[in-house]
Design an enzyme around this catalytic site. Sequence first.
Site, short mmCIF file in Angstrom:
data_model
loop_
_atom_site.label_atom_id
_atom_site.label_comp_id
_atom_site.label_asym_id
_atom_site.label_seq_id
_atom_site.Cartn_x
_atom_site.Cartn_y
_atom_site.Cartn_z
N ARG A 59 0.84 -1.21 0.00
CA ARG A 59 0.00 0.00 0.00
C ARG A 59 0.87 1.26 0.00
NH1 ARG A 59 -4.05 -0.71 4.80
NH2 ARG A 59 -4.83 1.31 4.08
N VAL A 93 -4.74 6.69 5.75
CA VAL A 93 -3.30 6.57 6.04
C VAL A 93 -2.48 6.93 4.80
CG1 VAL A 93 -3.63 4.91 7.91
CG2 VAL A 93 -3.40 4.06 5.56
N HIS A 109 -5.52 7.73 12.29
CA HIS A 109 -5.21 6.30 12.19
C HIS A 109 -3.78 6.06 11.72
CE1 HIS A 109 -9.77 5.24 11.70
NE2 HIS A 109 -9.45 5.50 12.95
N CYS A 117 9.51 2.78 15.64
CA CYS A 117 10.48 1.84 16.21
C CYS A 117 10.02 1.38 17.59
CB CYS A 117 11.85 2.51 16.34
SG CYS A 117 13.08 1.40 17.05
N CYS A 136 16.53 0.98 12.46
CA CYS A 136 15.89 2.25 12.85
C CYS A 136 16.92 3.37 12.69
CB CYS A 136 15.46 2.16 14.32
SG CYS A 136 14.98 3.77 15.01
N SER A 178 -17.83 5.36 5.68
CA SER A 178 -19.03 4.51 5.81
C SER A 178 -19.58 4.54 7.23
CB SER A 178 -18.68 3.07 5.43
OG SER A 178 -17.69 2.57 6.34
#
Length: 234
Positions: A59, A93, A109, A117, A136, A178
């Site tokens: 994504r 997101v 969100h 991390c 990280c 929704s």
Amino acid sequence: MREIRNIVILTGAGVSAESGVPTFRGPDGLWEGHRVEDVATPQVFRRDPELVQSFYDQRRAALARVQPNAAHHALAKLDAEWPHDLLLVTQNVDDLHDRAGSKRLLHMHGELKSAWCLSCDRRTPWDGALSNDPACPACGARGHLRPDIVWFGEMPYDMDRIDRALSRADLFVSIGTSGNVYPAAGFVDLASHAGARTLELNLDPSMTSPRFDESRLGPAGTLVPALVEELLNP
Ligand code: BV8
């Protein structure tokens, strides 16, 4: 619309649909073959980190192939020109509101383009994959970076700030959601209780439509620019 001063706007996946980002619960509602509720949980991440990391890697990579649409740009124009309080709370997101230029923006969100991390608790802007266990950048630990996404059962970000804005709102607008997921689906009730006018812009009636003063049905790319025009030139 003349007496409107403080505005809170909530967006969901529907505002990004015309950019080609699939929504969650529509006909195209499977993400890489998964329902978001079946992947976006800490339990699944613990049990099968590979599955969850690759779900988000795909994504995150897809963001490079999509652009903000007229709804994102209209909201960014409102952000730039609205002289009173304005807060855009997105459940999304993706980074389309950011790329369109919205500044008074909050990702409740989390964000695909951020890594968290679990070793040092720092969050780092992130473009690439996480499934290959990168180090990280802040503490150097490997294999401790997770998507900076609020999963089911986790507390959404900045709820105090959102509650404060809703308690002062004169207008609450919900766009492209929704109304399935809480606490976001409950914001209309908080806004109504505070005396705000409530307006829903959505392609189809949502779970929360009956709780709005007004519902306008249609694509965000058409309805949002019209609303912004109405607000800026009453
Ligand atoms: C929490 C990140 C507590 C992941 C997401 C039973 C009852 C009530 C609540 C619960 C319950 N059981 C569990 C809960 C709580 C749970 C919840 O609400 N579950 C639901 C499924 C029942 N909520 C949580 O767990 C939340 N946390 O409650 O914490 C707590 C308390 C103390 C201490 C710790 C914790 C956390 C929820 C966040 C989950 N993460 N996202 C990811 O994205 O991968 S939610 C996920 O759904 C996305 O963020 C998405 O944004 C969100 C909502 O979906 P929508 O945006 O609405 O998208 P959808 O496809 O559903 O709808 C799109 C709409 O657009 C449609 O209406 C369509 O008509 C419209 N549309 C389509 N095209 C267009 C359009 N509109 C306009 N124009 C178009 N072109």
